[in-house]
Structure formats: C-alpha cells, structure tokens
Scaffold this active site. Structure first.
Site, mmCIF file in Angstrom:
data_model
loop_
_atom_site.group_PDB
_atom_site.id
_atom_site.type_symbol
_atom_site.label_atom_id
_atom_site.label_comp_id
_atom_site.label_asym_id
_atom_site.label_seq_id
_atom_site.Cartn_x
_atom_site.Cartn_y
_atom_site.Cartn_z
ATOM 1 N N GLY A 1 29.721 44.351 73.815
ATOM 2 C CA GLY A 1 28.377 44.403 73.260
ATOM 3 C C GLY A 1 28.338 44.564 71.760
ATOM 4 N N ASN B 1 28.072 40.842 81.727
ATOM 5 C CA ASN B 1 28.282 40.993 80.287
ATOM 6 C C ASN B 1 27.310 40.149 79.468
ATOM 7 O OD1 ASN B 1 31.873 40.801 80.825
ATOM 8 N ND2 ASN B 1 30.560 42.605 80.919
ATOM 9 N N LEU B 2 26.834 39.048 80.032
ATOM 10 C CA LEU B 2 26.118 38.034 79.253
ATOM 11 C C LEU B 2 24.761 38.510 78.760
ATOM 12 C CD1 LEU B 2 27.000 34.855 81.349
ATOM 13 C CD2 LEU B 2 28.260 35.891 79.446
ATOM 14 N N ARG C 1 24.223 40.965 76.958
ATOM 15 C CA ARG C 1 24.350 41.586 75.632
ATOM 16 C C ARG C 1 25.571 41.093 74.848
ATOM 17 N NH1 ARG C 1 26.184 44.074 79.662
ATOM 18 N NH2 ARG C 1 28.135 45.236 79.684
ATOM 19 N N LYS D 1 38.272 37.726 77.651
ATOM 20 C CA LYS D 1 37.276 37.960 76.594
ATOM 21 C C LYS D 1 37.855 37.663 75.214
ATOM 22 C CE LYS D 1 34.190 41.430 78.612
ATOM 23 N NZ LYS D 1 33.638 42.802 78.471
ATOM 24 N N ASP E 1 33.509 51.909 74.472
ATOM 25 C CA ASP E 1 32.471 52.669 75.166
ATOM 26 C C ASP E 1 33.024 53.833 75.967
ATOM 27 O OD1 ASP E 1 33.721 51.367 77.216
ATOM 28 O OD2 ASP E 1 31.900 50.544 78.118
ATOM 29 N N CYS F 1 27.857 52.810 79.607
ATOM 30 C CA CYS F 1 26.815 51.778 79.676
ATOM 31 C C CYS F 1 26.793 51.130 81.055
ATOM 32 C CB CYS F 1 27.053 50.722 78.603
ATOM 33 S SG CYS F 1 26.750 51.315 76.923
ATOM 34 N N CYS G 1 28.608 56.636 95.111
ATOM 35 C CA CYS G 1 27.830 56.259 93.915
ATOM 36 C C CYS G 1 28.154 54.802 93.602
ATOM 37 C CB CYS G 1 28.140 57.190 92.737
ATOM 38 S SG CYS G 1 29.867 57.158 92.199
#
Length: 386
Positions: free
Chosen positions: A50, A79-80, A82, A95, A139, A197, A344
């Site tokens: 990001g 991912n796209l 952001r 990536k 992150d 995130c 979760c």
C-alpha cells in the site's frame, strides 16, 4: 529540520533526461543540481504494498536513479484496492517483479534492483548497505524495529510511514542527526492490541496520501531542499481531513542500539498467555469439519467484528467479538454444558480470546488454527476470503 544533500550529483543529464525532468529543472530549489542528485541516488523501498506502491511510482517518475525493492509476497486480489503499482493481470505474480515492470513503464531510465526475500537479521545489513536512503512501508512491528536498528547501526536515514483504517503517520528518522523510531515508540504495543491492516482494514486512498508524503521526504533528503520531518511526526486523519504535528526528540535515557535482536520475540505475535492457552488446545479446520460431520455437540464462536462476519462466516458460528470476551461482558453467554470452539480470521485473535476463556474456567475450550481464512481455502472454496 533542514539537512545537507544526502548524495553527490551525477556528472550530467542526458538530453532525454532534461526533457523528461524539465518541470523539476525549472524549479529553482531543484534545478540541474538537484536532478543530478536524484539521478545519483539509491533508494530502497521495504515493501511494494500500500505505501510502497506510491513511493516507488513517484520516485521513479522523479528520476531517482536506482530503486531497490525488498518484497517476498505475491499479488493477491485483495491488494488491488490500494496497492496501485499492481494490476489485475499481476494477481499471483511476485510483487517485486510486478512493481519492477510498472516502474519500467513509468520510467525506463531507472535501475530497478529486486530483493525477493523476507527481510531478517541475516540479510538486512548487507541489503541496506547498498543504498543511500531507506523508505519503510511495512505493516508489522517486528520489521519496523528491525529496519530502525539496522539504519542506526549503518548510519542510514529512513522515511517511515504507517496506515490503519482512516489514519496515517509519517516521519523521518536518522539517529546521527535526530531521533530514531525507538525514541518515538520505545517498546511495541502488547500483542493483539493493534490489528494489522489485514485484520482492521485500511481506506485505499489513505495509502496515496501517506506514500506521497514519504516520497516527498525522500526527494527532500536526497536534494537537501526544505525542512524534513526529522524530529516531527505528521499525523493524518482522513475522515476529519486534518494534519497535526507532534515533536519527537531523542530520549536521553534511551538504550543505545549496539546490535540486532530477536524481533519476533521482542514484539510477540501473540501474548505469552495466548501461546500457553493454545498449546494443546488448537484444532485444524479439517478437524472442525470432522466434528461437524460426526454431529458432535459444541458451540462454535466467531470472535471477529460484525462487519467481518457479514463478509464470510463458518456455518453455525455465533458471533461474539473478542473485546466482549476479554472484557468479561460476554462470558455469561458461553455455554457450560458443551465444549467451546473459538475462531477468528487467521487464529491470532481467537488465541487471545482462548486465554481469557480458559482463565474464566472453560478448560476444554479450543481454537481453530487458520480461522475462517483456512476454512474458505481448504473446506469450502466457494466462500470469499478478505
């Protein structure tokens, strides 16, 4: 803080470079000298996600001669929203390679160097030593402290950025001239307190704002123009559309950084209590499916947030958010007459909830490794992931 230029200027600019960077060259503060410094600079982006996306794209457009990318992940469709350096056709690709191709499309004059590896204690010093400036767009706290400590040991400046939901933070750290990251955050937050995130979400366009500020600071450091964010923390609230500034000073009593440490242990993925609770009390999604097929009696509890539950859920799961369990408010809702199974998204939050449930006397409770993500990828592939 105003600082001298980080790099010496290159010998010259070609005719093609003069044409390409003409809008820089006619700015008196940048001019030929500043553009030559950009051409001669070597900048490493830690992450092509990001924040790395706008950083890499704008530094490439600005004419930073050498761009390095540390990135081990592959492009996922989620991912796209952001990570604008990647496109639909890049899904499943490296990536780093996807980012390189986008950079070359923006500016073929840039030398792009790929480090397709996970940054760790064994490689960080060798990789960082090849560059003048580091831009950190990671992150997770373990990597942030690793980046900081390596930059301190190598006397490298770095531009740091952070994003979460609607909030962003940016600063410049350079231990020789001002504070480093540990002066701002001496210790990491307790495990599980600050969601990533991937767990908490992020407004896509927030990345553009924060990443653009990071790229701006990089250009200023390289060329020596303006006042950098060294000694200042810029805090951005996208909902209120406000920026505020917090002064950051070196801690006179801060521990000197003399070497790299075990950052996973320092930051902790999950708390000690959660690790102890999960030991021997963790099941896989395959085991959960077997329990369902066998008609076993148990209470399946989803500890995510309501908006996540709306996206996807495991059949039969009852939603009780983690904070309701940790605070004790939801303990009365837990059944006494049958086993409890917690899950979760990936297993981190359910491990924390498991510790609280066991402490409350539910000794037979277990949690599901991999959570609903593992369920959607292994058991029911018709379900979405996020």
């Amino acid at each position: 803080m105003s600082l001298p230029p980080l790099v010496e200027p290159a010998a010259d600019l070609s005719i093609d470079e003069v044409r390409r960077y003409s809008r820089h060259l006619i700015i008196p503060d940048v001019g030929m000298d500043g553009q030559k410094r950009l051409k001669n600079a070597k900048v490493l982006a830690v992450g092509a996600g990001g924040l790395g996306s706008p950083v890499l794209m704008y530094l490439a457009a600005a004419g930073v001669g050498t761009l390095g990318i540390v990135e081990f992940d592959t492009v996922d469709e989620s991912n796209l929203q952001r990570q604008i350096i990647h496109g639909q056709s890049d899904v499943g690709r490296s990536k780093a390679q996807s980012a390189r191709d986008s950079i070359k499309e923006i500016n073929p004059l840039i030398d792009v160097r790929l480090h397709e590896t996970r940054l760790d204690n064994d490689n960080v010093m060798e990789i960082f030593s090849q560059y003048d400036l580091i831009v950190d767009g990671t992150d997770n706290f373990a990597t942030r402290y690793l980046v900081n400590d390596a930059c301190v040991l190598l006397n490298k400046p770095y531009v740091w950025g952070s994003i979460y939901r609607f909030d962003g933070q940016v600063s410049v750290f350079w231990n020789e001239h001002g504070p480093n990251y540990r002066d701002l955050y001496p210790v990491p937050p307790p495990p599980g307190m600050v969601p990533s995130c991937a767990e908490g979400g992020v407004l896509g366009v927030l990345c553009a704002t924060v990443g653009a500020i990071q790229a701006t600071e990089a250009v200023k450091l390289i060329t020596g123009i303006g006042d950098t964010l060294l000694g200042r923390l810029m805090v951005y609230d996208a909902l209120e559309m406000t920026f505020r500034e917090i002064r950051v000073r070196k801690d006179p009593e801060g521990e000197p950084i003399t070497g790299l440490i075990d950052y996973d242990n320092f930051c902790g993925v999950v708390s000690v209590e959660a690790q102890e609770a999960a030991a021997g009390s963790t099941i896989t999604v395959d085991e959960l499916k077997d329990m369902m097929d066998a008609g076993k009696e148990f209470e399946l509890i989803d500890v995510r947030e309501p908006n996540e539950y709306e996206i996807v859920s495991i059949p039969g799961a009852k939603l009780i958010p983690k904070d309701e369990i940790l605070s004790g408010r939801a303990l009365a809702q837990l059944p006494q007459d049958k086993p409890i199974v917690l899950h979760c998204k990936t297993g981190v939050r359910s491990a924390e909830a498991l510790a609280a449930v066991k402490a409350a006397g539910f000794k037979d409770a277990v949690h599901v490794q991999g959570g609903v993500t593992s369920w959607a990828t292994r058991i029911d592939k018709t379900l979405p992931t996020y």
